[in-house]
Design a protein around this motif. Structure first.
Motif, short mmCIF file in Angstrom:
data_model
loop_
_atom_site.label_atom_id
_atom_site.label_comp_id
_atom_site.label_asym_id
_atom_site.label_seq_id
_atom_site.Cartn_x
_atom_site.Cartn_y
_atom_site.Cartn_z
N GLN A 133 10.40 -8.11 0.62
CA GLN A 133 9.65 -9.37 0.60
C GLN A 133 8.68 -9.52 1.78
OE1 GLN A 133 9.64 -11.78 -1.86
NE2 GLN A 133 10.82 -10.27 -2.99
N HIS A 134 8.79 -8.66 2.76
CA HIS A 134 7.88 -8.73 3.91
C HIS A 134 6.45 -8.50 3.45
CE1 HIS A 134 5.97 -7.76 7.75
NE2 HIS A 134 7.04 -8.26 8.36
N ASP A 135 5.49 -9.17 4.10
CA ASP A 135 4.09 -9.04 3.71
C ASP A 135 3.63 -7.59 3.65
OD1 ASP A 135 3.85 -11.74 3.45
OD2 ASP A 135 2.89 -12.07 5.40
N LEU A 136 4.14 -6.77 4.54
CA LEU A 136 3.76 -5.35 4.59
C LEU A 136 4.83 -4.45 3.96
CD1 LEU A 136 2.17 -5.17 8.15
CD2 LEU A 136 1.05 -5.54 5.95
N GLY A 137 5.79 -5.06 3.27
CA GLY A 137 6.80 -4.28 2.58
C GLY A 137 7.85 -3.72 3.52
N PRO A 138 8.70 -2.83 3.03
CA PRO A 138 9.81 -2.27 3.82
C PRO A 138 9.36 -1.53 5.07
CG PRO A 138 10.01 -1.64 1.50
CD PRO A 138 8.69 -2.30 1.65
N ASP A 139 8.14 -0.96 5.05
CA ASP A 139 7.67 -0.16 6.20
C ASP A 139 7.54 -0.98 7.48
OD1 ASP A 139 7.61 2.28 4.97
OD2 ASP A 139 5.53 2.12 4.32
N LEU A 339 -3.69 -0.77 3.54
CA LEU A 339 -3.09 -0.17 2.36
C LEU A 339 -2.58 -1.25 1.41
CD1 LEU A 339 -2.08 2.23 0.72
CD2 LEU A 339 -0.02 2.27 2.13
N HIS A 340 -1.99 -2.29 1.97
CA HIS A 340 -1.48 -3.39 1.16
C HIS A 340 -2.63 -4.05 0.38
CE1 HIS A 340 1.53 -6.41 0.10
NE2 HIS A 340 0.59 -7.32 0.29
N ILE A 341 -3.75 -4.25 1.05
CA ILE A 341 -4.91 -4.88 0.41
C ILE A 341 -5.49 -3.98 -0.68
CG2 ILE A 341 -7.31 -5.64 0.81
CD1 ILE A 341 -6.34 -6.48 3.66
N TYR A 342 -5.55 -2.68 -0.39
CA TYR A 342 -6.14 -1.73 -1.34
C TYR A 342 -5.23 -1.44 -2.52
CZ TYR A 342 -7.37 2.86 -3.27
OH TYR A 342 -7.64 3.89 -4.13
N CYS A 343 -3.93 -1.32 -2.25
CA CYS A 343 -3.02 -0.77 -3.26
C CYS A 343 -1.99 -1.77 -3.78
CB CYS A 343 -2.30 0.44 -2.66
SG CYS A 343 -1.89 1.68 -3.87
N ASN A 344 -1.20 -2.34 -2.88
CA ASN A 344 -0.07 -3.16 -3.32
C ASN A 344 -0.49 -4.49 -3.93
OD1 ASN A 344 0.80 -1.34 -0.95
ND2 ASN A 344 2.74 -1.85 -1.93
N ARG A 345 -1.41 -5.17 -3.28
CA ARG A 345 -1.80 -6.50 -3.77
C ARG A 345 -2.44 -6.42 -5.16
NH1 ARG A 345 -4.93 -9.68 0.57
NH2 ARG A 345 -2.87 -9.55 1.59
N PRO A 346 -3.40 -5.52 -5.38
CA PRO A 346 -3.98 -5.44 -6.74
C PRO A 346 -3.17 -4.59 -7.70
CG PRO A 346 -5.17 -3.97 -5.29
CD PRO A 346 -4.16 -4.69 -4.42
N ARG A 347 -2.07 -3.99 -7.23
CA ARG A 347 -1.18 -3.14 -8.04
C ARG A 347 -1.95 -1.93 -8.59
NH1 ARG A 347 3.14 -4.01 -5.97
NH2 ARG A 347 4.30 -3.20 -7.74
N ARG A 348 -2.67 -1.26 -7.71
CA ARG A 348 -3.41 -0.07 -8.09
C ARG A 348 -2.43 1.08 -8.32
NH1 ARG A 348 -8.86 0.41 -6.84
NH2 ARG A 348 -8.56 -1.21 -5.26
N THR A 349 -2.62 1.84 -9.38
CA THR A 349 -1.69 2.91 -9.71
C THR A 349 -2.04 4.21 -9.01
OG1 THR A 349 -2.92 3.76 -11.62
CG2 THR A 349 -1.43 1.89 -12.02
N ALA A 350 -1.08 5.14 -8.98
CA ALA A 350 -1.31 6.45 -8.37
C ALA A 350 -2.45 7.17 -9.08
CB ALA A 350 -0.04 7.28 -8.43
N LEU A 351 -2.51 7.04 -10.39
CA LEU A 351 -3.58 7.66 -11.16
C LEU A 351 -4.94 7.12 -10.76
CD1 LEU A 351 -4.28 9.61 -13.46
CD2 LEU A 351 -3.88 7.73 -15.07
N GLU A 352 -5.03 5.82 -10.56
CA GLU A 352 -6.30 5.20 -10.15
C GLU A 352 -6.69 5.62 -8.73
OE1 GLU A 352 -6.21 1.08 -12.78
OE2 GLU A 352 -4.98 1.21 -10.97
#
Length: 593
Positions: A133-139, A339-352
């Protein structure tokens, strides 16, 4: 002290703890440290007394349960017969991965840490409690925890001071190498295999169940597509009780499979076998020769939001300056917000992501596919039927996940979208197996049950009601909530029949059918007299199932108000009463995020 081999043991349900364990393994290899990596249940726990340095990485599932691949280890470690000082020679550390929206946050890691201390182990640092639940995730927790871990190891084992670690941009050897075979086999689809033997007890022996029906149960104009799906399990060894769950592993969409093969210039019909570079065994599902099409469609999780390790590995292949700089940033501790802005927030996939980094993607070697993409993980669904009412049948209620982000293409849930796409008019067989759930229902015929199940949370309660009414247990109360009586009132005809027959008391909350929103917790408060009488005087069990966001806590607060209003309890005593019900199993929750 000389540097011992590092043993990394993980318990992982969804693959996150495994990914973190693999990250620690890579860090160990870069430090020239001998290392072994294993799931906890694949490790002979009796050898723990002779280990010197161990890292445990574990998640928590359900209501504080250990993951499936560490349950045998868990039972062994908590034997009362184990001597108190049996692990006195062990230096170790525990890293937990959890989600603070659940009541028993990181329960397994905390309990493991405490038990290791009881057994005499030396804990190098406090237990790490990573939070999804942390803004930046488990990392946000994992990064500083790992930094402290290596500092402790450096200080403890002096031999480390002579070692010059590999540079972060030097690629490590692949975990597996591909051996391409002459000729091809026929394209194999998990959903087209016709069952030839009994099964359904575990993921290593799933039962291929025929799809009988796949019906949309929400109004065509409703925003949410929810499916009532039925499977034929005749010929299997499957047996289940109300509260149990069915597991299944989805396939990737065919358009995604084709796109990845194009991006990586893979021949989907090329047939291969695998060999582990360290001589260990290859994954169980890939031990026989397969085509690349099967690997991409049924094994590689290409539609998931990639973890940080994905960018870390990609960066080691890149020779394009701009792409490499961005990949290095995304895989660094300092770049996690980007990374959170680019990937996690918009739910960008590995393929994308691969499509966004074309020069780097062009350099990828097939041998690294299994390092880059994790295995598709099984999904669990509450069983929504009873074998007493529907023999040889298994039904589920599935909300098809689809939503918009800033990206052009809508985001889709892999498993729910795959299930919704299956056509029962064709011969479709789905590999599945059944697991014990967390909900347990009373066996006494006159003990009432009160069930709060809004939305698809009603699924396990339909199973319970079918079973209980078939057994003549008619003291049943159901609180059901949804948006609209005309659009998403699941199983309304069944509830009406049970109510008419005197087998069910039903309360409904249709949140959008009037100006002021109404939810199930309000209905609980409104029926305080009935609820108090059933719990205080008749020993009723109380159940909650559904989304973990706000509903469960809202219902628990409403229940405590019932105790105060009808039972005359103070807020503190109401809290104690609910806690006592939870510890005795008279209050049970099954929630998901």
């Amino acid at each position: 002290m000389s540097v011992p081999a590092l043993l990394i043991l993980y318990g992982s349900q969804t693959g996150t703890a495994k990914d973190t364990a693999q990250r620690i393994a890579r860090q160990a290899l870069r430090r020239h440290l001998q290392m072994r990596l294993s799931a906890l249940d694949d490790y002979n726990v009796g050898n723990l007394i002779s280990e010197s340095l161990v890292v445990f990485v574990c998640s928590t599932t359900g209501q504080g349960e250990p993951p499936d691949n560490m349950k045998n280890f868990w039972r062994f470690l908590f034997r009362k017969s184990l001597p108190v000082g049996s692990l006195c020679q062990l230096d170790c550390a525990v890293l937990g991965l959890g989600d603070s929206s659940y009541p028993k946050f990181n329960f397994v890691a905390k309990k493991l840490h405490k038990r290791l201390i009881q057994l005499g182990a030396s804990l190098l640092l406090p237990v790490g409690l990573a939070d999804d639940q942390h803004d930046l995730g488990p990392d946000a927790v994992i990064d500083p925890w790992l930094k402290s871990f290596w500092e402790k190891v450096f200080a403890l084992y002096l031999g480390f001071s002579d070692m010059v670690p590999l540079r972060e941009d030097e690629p490590l050897p692949p975990t597996y190498t591909f051996n391409f075979l002459d000729g091809t086999n026929e394209k194999t689809d998990d959903c087209q295999i016709i069952p030839t033997q009994q099964g359904g007890l575990s993921q290593s022996e799933p039962f291929y169940a025929k799809l009988l029906s796949n019906e949309r149960v929400t109004h065509p104009n409703h925003f949410q597509d929810v499916r009532h799906i039925e499977f034929d399990i005749l010929g299997s060894t499957i047996n289940f009780n109300p509260g149990d769950v069915v597991m299944m592993r989805p396939c990737n969409a065919i358009e995604d499979v084709e796109e990845l093969c194009q991006l990586l210039r893979l021949d989907p019909e090329a047939k291969f076998s695998l060999k582990a570079t360290d001589g260990s065994t290859v994954p169980a599902r890939l031990q026989q020769p397969w085509t690349l099409h099967y690997l991409v469609e049924s094994y590689l999780d290409i539609a998931a939001v990639p973890r940080r390790s994905f960018f870390e590995l990609l960066s080691t292949f890149s020779n394009d300056k701009l792409e490499r700089e961005k990949l290095v940033e995304f895989s660094s501790a300092e770049g996690q917000e980007e990374l959170h802005i680019y990937c996690n927030r918009p739910r960008r996939t590995a393929l994308e992501v691969l499509a966004d980094f074309p020069h780097t993607t062009a350099k990828l070697k097939v041998d690294y596919l299994l390092d880059l993409f994790p295995e598709i993980q099984p999904r669990s669904f509450s069983i929504a039927s009873s074998l007493r009412a529907l023999s040889n049948r298994l039904q589920i209620l599935v909300a098809v996940v689809k939503y918009k982000t800033k990206l052009f293409k809508p985001r889709r849930g892999l498993c729910s979208t795959w299930l919704a796409s299956l056509d029962p008019t064709k011969d479709v067989y789905v590999p599945l197996w059944v697991k014990k759930g967390t909900l347990r229902f009373p066996t006494e015929p006159n003990t009432p049950v009160i069930m709060v199940g809004p939305g698809t949370g009603v699924a396990p309660f339909r199973s319970a009601l079918q079973e209980r009414t078939a057994e003549g247990k008619n003291a049943n109360v159901l609180f059901f909530g949804c948006r609209s009586e005309s659009k998403d009132f699941y199983f309304r005809c069944e509830w009406k029949e049970m109510t008419k027959a005197g087998k069910l008391i039903l309360f409904t909350a249709f949140s959008r059918d009037q100006e002021e929103k109404v939810y199930v917790q309000q209905r609980v408060r409104e029926n305080a007299t009935l609820i108090w009488d059933l719990i205080a005087n008749k020993g009723a069990y109380f159940y909650i199932a559904g989304n973990a966001k706000d509903m469960p806590s809202g219902v628990c607060d409403a229940l405590k108000l019932v105790f105060q209003k009808e039972g005359g309890l103070s807020p503190e005593d109401a809290e104690k009463m609910l806690a006592a019900m939870e510890s005795s199993g008279k209050s049970q929750n099954e929630t998901w995020s």
